[in-house]
Scaffold this active site. Structure first.
Site, PDB file in Angstrom:
ATOM      1  N   ASN A 264       0.874  -1.173   0.000  1.00  0.00           N
ATOM      2  CA  ASN A 264       0.000   0.000   0.000  1.00  0.00           C
ATOM      3  C   ASN A 264       0.911   1.223   0.000  1.00  0.00           C
ATOM      4  OD1 ASN A 264      -1.805   2.037   0.408  1.00  0.00           O
ATOM      5  ND2 ASN A 264      -2.458   1.378   2.454  1.00  0.00           N
TER       6      ASN A 264
ATOM      7  N   LYS B 237       0.166   4.263  -0.265  1.00  0.00           N
ATOM      8  CA  LYS B 237      -0.434   5.458   0.344  1.00  0.00           C
ATOM      9  C   LYS B 237      -0.163   6.667  -0.560  1.00  0.00           C
ATOM     10  CE  LYS B 237      -0.206   3.123   4.748  1.00  0.00           C
ATOM     11  NZ  LYS B 237      -0.072   3.141   6.188  1.00  0.00           N
TER      12      LYS B 237
ATOM     13  N   HIS C  70      -9.588   1.191   4.758  1.00  0.00           N
ATOM     14  CA  HIS C  70      -8.329   1.355   5.489  1.00  0.00           C
ATOM     15  C   HIS C  70      -8.557   2.253   6.709  1.00  0.00           C
ATOM     16  CE1 HIS C  70      -4.208   2.423   6.446  1.00  0.00           C
ATOM     17  NE2 HIS C  70      -3.850   1.341   5.766  1.00  0.00           N
TER      18      HIS C  70
ATOM     19  N   GLU D 246      -6.820   4.552   7.906  1.00  0.00           N
ATOM     20  CA  GLU D 246      -6.547   5.980   7.651  1.00  0.00           C
ATOM     21  C   GLU D 246      -7.759   6.644   7.012  1.00  0.00           C
ATOM     22  OE1 GLU D 246      -2.789   5.499   5.603  1.00  0.00           O
ATOM     23  OE2 GLU D 246      -1.888   4.841   7.497  1.00  0.00           O
TER      24      GLU D 246
ATOM     25  N   GLU E 293      -5.481  -5.214  10.173  1.00  0.00           N
ATOM     26  CA  GLU E 293      -4.457  -4.198  10.429  1.00  0.00           C
ATOM     27  C   GLU E 293      -4.738  -3.538  11.779  1.00  0.00           C
ATOM     28  OE1 GLU E 293      -2.426  -2.833   6.517  1.00  0.00           O
ATOM     29  OE2 GLU E 293      -4.000  -1.423   7.043  1.00  0.00           O
TER      30      GLU E 293
ATOM     31  N   GLY F 273       2.448   2.044  10.879  1.00  0.00           N
ATOM     32  CA  GLY F 273       3.402   3.149  10.798  1.00  0.00           C
ATOM     33  C   GLY F 273       4.089   3.464  12.117  1.00  0.00           C
TER      34      GLY F 273
ATOM     35  N   SER G 258       3.319  -2.401  10.238  1.00  0.00           N
ATOM     36  CA  SER G 258       4.777  -2.455  10.443  1.00  0.00           C
ATOM     37  C   SER G 258       5.395  -3.791  10.030  1.00  0.00           C
ATOM     38  CB  SER G 258       5.137  -2.101  11.896  1.00  0.00           C
ATOM     39  OG  SER G 258       4.726  -0.778  12.191  1.00  0.00           O
TER      40      SER G 258
HETATM   41  P1  13P Z   1       3.019   0.213   7.618  1.00  0.00           P
HETATM   42  O1  13P Z   1       3.502  -1.082   7.022  1.00  0.00           O
HETATM   43  O2  13P Z   1       3.807   1.411   7.163  1.00  0.00           O
HETATM   44  O3  13P Z   1       2.875   0.115   9.105  1.00  0.00           O
HETATM   45  O4  13P Z   1       1.536   0.453   7.041  1.00  0.00           O
HETATM   46  C1  13P Z   1       0.616  -0.566   7.139  1.00  0.00           C
HETATM   47  C2  13P Z   1      -0.575  -0.204   6.361  1.00  0.00           C
HETATM   48  O5  13P Z   1      -1.327   0.683   6.729  1.00  0.00           O
HETATM   49  C3  13P Z   1      -0.813  -0.921   5.103  1.00  0.00           C
HETATM   50  O6  13P Z   1      -2.091  -0.668   4.614  1.00  0.00           O
END
Ligand code: 13P
Length: 271
Positions: free
Chosen positions: A15, A17, A112, A114, A188, A194, A230
Protein backbone atom coordinates in the site's frame (compact mmCIF):
# COMPACT_ATOMS: atom_id res chain seq x y z
CA UNK A 1 1.87 -32.32 -6.64
CA UNK A 2 3.28 -31.39 -3.22
CA UNK A 3 0.67 -29.92 -0.92
CA UNK A 4 0.96 -26.15 -0.40
CA UNK A 5 2.03 -25.29 3.13
CA UNK A 6 -0.18 -22.22 2.74
CA UNK A 7 -3.52 -23.57 1.45
CA UNK A 8 -4.64 -20.13 0.24
CA UNK A 9 -1.22 -19.22 -1.18
CA UNK A 10 0.53 -16.00 -0.14
CA UNK A 11 -0.30 -12.45 -1.19
CA UNK A 12 2.15 -9.59 -0.69
CA UNK A 13 0.33 -6.29 -1.20
CA UNK A 14 2.15 -2.96 -1.04
CA UNK A 15 0.00 0.00 0.00
CA UNK A 16 1.96 2.98 -1.28
CA UNK A 17 -0.43 5.46 0.34
CA UNK A 18 0.40 9.03 -0.84
CA UNK A 19 3.78 8.07 -2.31
CA UNK A 20 5.25 7.35 -5.77
CA UNK A 21 4.06 9.21 -8.84
CA UNK A 22 4.16 7.69 -12.34
CA UNK A 23 7.94 8.06 -12.77
CA UNK A 24 8.79 6.53 -9.42
CA UNK A 25 6.36 3.67 -10.03
CA UNK A 26 7.89 2.93 -13.41
CA UNK A 27 11.39 2.90 -11.93
CA UNK A 28 10.26 0.72 -9.00
CA UNK A 29 8.60 -1.91 -11.21
CA UNK A 30 11.51 -1.96 -13.71
CA UNK A 31 13.96 -2.50 -10.84
CA UNK A 32 11.78 -5.27 -9.45
CA UNK A 33 11.53 -6.99 -12.85
CA UNK A 34 15.28 -6.78 -13.38
CA UNK A 35 16.05 -8.11 -9.92
CA UNK A 36 13.66 -11.03 -10.47
CA UNK A 37 15.11 -11.77 -13.91
CA UNK A 38 18.61 -11.93 -12.45
CA UNK A 39 17.67 -14.46 -9.77
CA UNK A 40 17.42 -18.15 -10.69
CA UNK A 41 13.62 -18.12 -10.41
CA UNK A 42 12.55 -15.30 -12.70
CA UNK A 43 8.93 -15.74 -11.62
CA UNK A 44 7.76 -16.53 -8.10
CA UNK A 45 6.21 -19.96 -7.47
CA UNK A 46 2.55 -20.78 -8.10
CA UNK A 47 0.44 -19.58 -5.20
CA UNK A 48 2.48 -16.41 -4.68
CA UNK A 49 0.78 -13.19 -5.72
CA UNK A 50 1.77 -9.57 -5.28
CA UNK A 51 0.03 -6.24 -5.70
CA UNK A 52 0.88 -2.56 -5.52
CA UNK A 53 -1.88 -0.17 -4.48
CA UNK A 54 -0.85 3.15 -5.95
CA UNK A 55 -2.09 6.75 -5.88
CA UNK A 56 -4.76 7.37 -8.52
CA UNK A 57 -2.44 9.37 -10.81
CA UNK A 58 0.03 6.48 -10.82
CA UNK A 59 -2.28 3.62 -11.77
CA UNK A 60 -1.91 3.83 -15.56
CA UNK A 61 1.88 4.15 -15.45
CA UNK A 62 2.13 1.19 -13.09
CA UNK A 63 -0.08 -0.92 -15.36
CA UNK A 64 2.05 0.03 -18.34
CA UNK A 65 5.24 -0.89 -16.51
CA UNK A 66 3.79 -4.35 -15.74
CA UNK A 67 2.92 -4.75 -19.43
CA UNK A 68 6.51 -3.88 -20.38
CA UNK A 69 7.95 -6.58 -18.13
CA UNK A 70 6.78 -10.14 -18.84
CA UNK A 71 8.38 -11.30 -15.57
CA UNK A 72 5.74 -9.30 -13.67
CA UNK A 73 2.73 -10.39 -15.67
CA UNK A 74 0.19 -12.83 -14.33
CA UNK A 75 1.14 -12.53 -10.66
CA UNK A 76 1.65 -8.83 -9.90
CA UNK A 77 -1.51 -6.72 -9.89
CA UNK A 78 -1.98 -2.99 -9.73
CA UNK A 79 -4.82 -1.73 -7.55
CA UNK A 80 -6.47 1.43 -6.25
CA UNK A 81 -6.44 2.55 -2.62
CA UNK A 82 -10.16 3.29 -2.47
CA UNK A 83 -13.28 3.61 -4.64
CA UNK A 84 -16.80 4.93 -4.10
CA UNK A 85 -19.83 2.65 -4.13
CA UNK A 86 -21.74 4.72 -6.68
CA UNK A 87 -20.76 4.25 -10.33
CA UNK A 88 -20.81 8.00 -11.09
CA UNK A 89 -22.17 11.27 -9.76
CA UNK A 90 -21.42 14.42 -7.80
CA UNK A 91 -18.72 13.02 -5.48
CA UNK A 92 -15.81 15.45 -5.78
CA UNK A 93 -12.43 13.82 -5.29
CA UNK A 94 -13.69 10.25 -5.55
CA UNK A 95 -13.05 7.37 -7.94
CA UNK A 96 -15.60 4.78 -9.02
CA UNK A 97 -15.52 1.20 -10.20
CA UNK A 98 -16.35 2.07 -13.82
CA UNK A 99 -13.62 4.77 -13.90
CA UNK A 100 -11.06 2.29 -12.64
CA UNK A 101 -12.23 -0.42 -15.03
CA UNK A 102 -11.82 1.96 -17.97
CA UNK A 103 -8.05 2.08 -17.36
CA UNK A 104 -7.82 -1.66 -16.66
CA UNK A 105 -7.90 -1.78 -12.85
CA UNK A 106 -9.74 -4.67 -11.18
CA UNK A 107 -8.44 -4.51 -7.61
CA UNK A 108 -9.16 -2.00 -4.85
CA UNK A 109 -8.49 -1.50 -1.16
CA UNK A 110 -11.44 -0.45 0.97
CA UNK A 111 -11.94 0.54 4.61
CA UNK A 112 -8.33 1.35 5.49
CA UNK A 113 -8.06 2.75 9.02
CA UNK A 114 -6.55 5.98 7.65
CA UNK A 115 -9.73 6.47 5.60
CA UNK A 116 -11.82 5.72 8.68
CA UNK A 117 -9.80 7.88 11.11
CA UNK A 118 -8.74 10.81 8.92
CA UNK A 119 -11.48 11.03 6.28
CA UNK A 120 -14.63 10.16 8.16
CA UNK A 121 -15.37 6.80 6.58
CA UNK A 122 -17.54 4.57 8.72
CA UNK A 123 -18.42 0.90 8.95
CA UNK A 124 -21.45 1.77 6.83
CA UNK A 125 -19.60 3.56 4.00
CA UNK A 126 -16.75 1.03 3.99
CA UNK A 127 -19.35 -1.75 3.80
CA UNK A 128 -21.13 -0.04 0.92
CA UNK A 129 -17.89 0.35 -1.01
CA UNK A 130 -16.86 -3.26 -0.41
CA UNK A 131 -20.20 -4.69 -1.40
CA UNK A 132 -20.63 -2.53 -4.50
CA UNK A 133 -17.11 -3.15 -5.81
CA UNK A 134 -17.33 -6.92 -5.27
CA UNK A 135 -20.64 -6.83 -7.08
CA UNK A 136 -18.99 -4.98 -9.97
CA UNK A 137 -16.48 -7.82 -10.31
CA UNK A 138 -13.56 -6.23 -8.46
CA UNK A 139 -11.18 -8.01 -6.18
CA UNK A 140 -11.35 -6.08 -2.92
CA UNK A 141 -9.00 -5.97 0.06
CA UNK A 142 -11.15 -4.99 3.04
CA UNK A 143 -9.36 -3.68 6.15
CA UNK A 144 -10.40 -4.26 9.73
CA UNK A 145 -8.53 -3.64 12.99
CA UNK A 146 -8.73 -2.33 16.52
CA UNK A 147 -7.20 0.79 18.07
CA UNK A 148 -4.82 0.61 21.01
CA UNK A 149 -7.62 1.71 23.34
CA UNK A 150 -9.88 -1.07 22.07
CA UNK A 151 -7.11 -3.64 22.54
CA UNK A 152 -6.39 -2.41 26.06
CA UNK A 153 -10.12 -2.59 26.83
CA UNK A 154 -10.01 -6.23 25.62
CA UNK A 155 -12.41 -5.31 22.82
CA UNK A 156 -10.26 -6.58 19.92
CA UNK A 157 -12.50 -9.51 18.95
CA UNK A 158 -15.68 -7.47 19.35
CA UNK A 159 -14.27 -4.63 17.21
CA UNK A 160 -12.85 -6.72 14.38
CA UNK A 161 -15.74 -9.16 14.12
CA UNK A 162 -18.16 -6.24 14.50
CA UNK A 163 -16.57 -4.49 11.49
CA UNK A 164 -16.94 -7.66 9.43
CA UNK A 165 -20.48 -8.28 10.61
CA UNK A 166 -21.52 -4.71 9.81
CA UNK A 167 -20.11 -4.90 6.30
CA UNK A 168 -21.78 -8.27 5.78
CA UNK A 169 -25.15 -6.81 6.81
CA UNK A 170 -24.70 -3.89 4.41
CA UNK A 171 -24.11 -6.38 1.59
CA UNK A 172 -27.26 -8.31 2.54
CA UNK A 173 -29.31 -5.08 2.64
CA UNK A 174 -27.97 -4.12 -0.79
CA UNK A 175 -28.67 -7.65 -2.07
CA UNK A 176 -25.04 -7.94 -3.12
CA UNK A 177 -23.81 -11.23 -1.62
CA UNK A 178 -20.04 -11.38 -1.33
CA UNK A 179 -18.08 -13.50 -3.75
CA UNK A 180 -15.43 -15.30 -1.68
CA UNK A 181 -13.21 -15.77 -4.73
CA UNK A 182 -12.69 -12.00 -4.99
CA UNK A 183 -12.71 -10.99 -1.33
CA UNK A 184 -9.52 -10.49 0.66
CA UNK A 185 -9.54 -9.40 4.31
CA UNK A 186 -6.64 -7.46 5.85
CA UNK A 187 -6.28 -7.42 9.63
CA UNK A 188 -4.46 -4.20 10.43
CA UNK A 189 -4.27 -3.34 14.13
CA UNK A 190 -4.37 0.47 14.10
CA UNK A 191 -1.74 0.69 16.83
CA UNK A 192 0.73 -1.20 14.61
CA UNK A 193 0.38 0.97 11.50
CA UNK A 194 3.40 3.15 10.80
CA UNK A 195 4.51 2.86 14.42
CA UNK A 196 7.19 0.19 14.14
CA UNK A 197 5.12 -1.82 16.65
CA UNK A 198 4.20 -5.07 14.94
CA UNK A 199 1.73 -7.52 16.40
CA UNK A 200 3.67 -10.56 17.52
CA UNK A 201 2.95 -13.70 15.50
CA UNK A 202 0.95 -14.93 18.51
CA UNK A 203 -1.17 -11.76 18.63
CA UNK A 204 -1.70 -11.84 14.86
CA UNK A 205 -2.62 -15.54 14.80
CA UNK A 206 -5.15 -15.09 17.60
CA UNK A 207 -7.12 -12.50 15.62
CA UNK A 208 -6.61 -14.22 12.26
CA UNK A 209 -8.06 -17.44 13.71
CA UNK A 210 -11.13 -15.49 14.87
CA UNK A 211 -11.54 -13.94 11.42
CA UNK A 212 -11.10 -17.33 9.74
CA UNK A 213 -13.74 -18.86 12.00
CA UNK A 214 -16.13 -16.01 11.18
CA UNK A 215 -15.48 -16.39 7.43
CA UNK A 216 -16.05 -20.14 7.57
CA UNK A 217 -19.31 -19.58 9.40
CA UNK A 218 -20.45 -17.41 6.49
CA UNK A 219 -19.38 -19.93 3.84
CA UNK A 220 -16.41 -17.73 2.84
CA UNK A 221 -13.67 -20.16 3.85
CA UNK A 222 -11.48 -19.62 0.80
CA UNK A 223 -11.01 -15.89 1.56
CA UNK A 224 -7.37 -15.01 2.33
CA UNK A 225 -6.61 -12.93 5.42
CA UNK A 226 -3.56 -10.65 5.27
CA UNK A 227 -1.76 -9.09 8.22
CA UNK A 228 -0.76 -5.41 8.07
CA UNK A 229 1.02 -3.10 10.49
CA UNK A 230 4.78 -2.45 10.44
CA UNK A 231 5.53 -5.56 8.36
CA UNK A 232 9.21 -5.65 7.36
CA UNK A 233 11.45 -8.13 5.51
CA UNK A 234 12.75 -9.04 8.99
CA UNK A 235 9.47 -9.90 10.69
CA UNK A 236 7.44 -11.21 7.72
CA UNK A 237 8.69 -14.83 7.85
CA UNK A 238 7.60 -15.15 11.48
CA UNK A 239 4.15 -13.79 10.67
CA UNK A 240 3.79 -16.17 7.70
CA UNK A 241 4.48 -19.11 10.00
CA UNK A 242 1.06 -18.46 11.53
CA UNK A 243 -1.37 -20.92 9.93
CA UNK A 244 -4.07 -18.29 9.39
CA UNK A 245 -1.84 -15.49 8.02
CA UNK A 246 -2.10 -15.65 4.22
CA UNK A 247 0.13 -12.70 3.38
CA UNK A 248 0.86 -9.09 4.20
CA UNK A 249 -0.51 -5.63 3.51
CA UNK A 250 2.61 -3.52 3.74
CA UNK A 251 3.04 0.25 3.87
CA UNK A 252 6.51 1.66 4.56
CA UNK A 253 8.46 -1.50 3.67
CA UNK A 254 6.77 -1.69 0.25
CA UNK A 255 8.13 1.65 -0.95
CA UNK A 256 11.60 0.49 -2.02
CA UNK A 257 11.85 -2.20 -4.69
CA UNK A 258 14.68 -4.03 -2.87
CA UNK A 259 12.61 -4.29 0.30
CA UNK A 260 9.47 -5.33 -1.63
CA UNK A 261 11.53 -8.00 -3.41
CA UNK A 262 12.67 -9.37 -0.04
CA UNK A 263 9.04 -9.57 1.08
CA UNK A 264 8.17 -11.45 -2.13
CA UNK A 265 11.09 -13.84 -1.63
CA UNK A 266 10.00 -14.46 1.96
CA UNK A 267 6.47 -15.14 0.72
CA UNK A 268 7.83 -17.57 -1.88
CA UNK A 269 9.76 -19.46 0.80
CA UNK A 270 6.60 -19.86 2.90
CA UNK A 271 4.78 -21.73 0.12
P1 13P B 1 3.02 0.21 7.62
O1 13P B 1 3.50 -1.08 7.02
O2 13P B 1 3.81 1.41 7.16
O3 13P B 1 2.88 0.11 9.11
O4 13P B 1 1.54 0.45 7.04
C1 13P B 1 0.62 -0.57 7.14
C2 13P B 1 -0.57 -0.20 6.36
O5 13P B 1 -1.33 0.68 6.73
C3 13P B 1 -0.81 -0.92 5.10
O6 13P B 1 -2.09 -0.67 4.61
Amino acid sequence: MPKLVKPRGVLVAGNWKMNHGPKAAHAFLSELAQALASTHSAKPPAGLRAAVLTPAVTLSAALQAVQEHPTLQGWLQVGAQNAHHEPSGAYTGELSGPLLREIGIGLALVGHSERRQLFGETDETAGQRLSSLLHQGFQVIFCVGETLGQRQAKATAKTVLGQLEWAHRVAAARREPWDASRLIIAYEPVWAIGTGLTATPGQAQEVHALIRGWLEGKGLGQTPVLYGGSVTPENFAGLLECPDVDGGLVGGASLKSASFLKLIETGAQAI
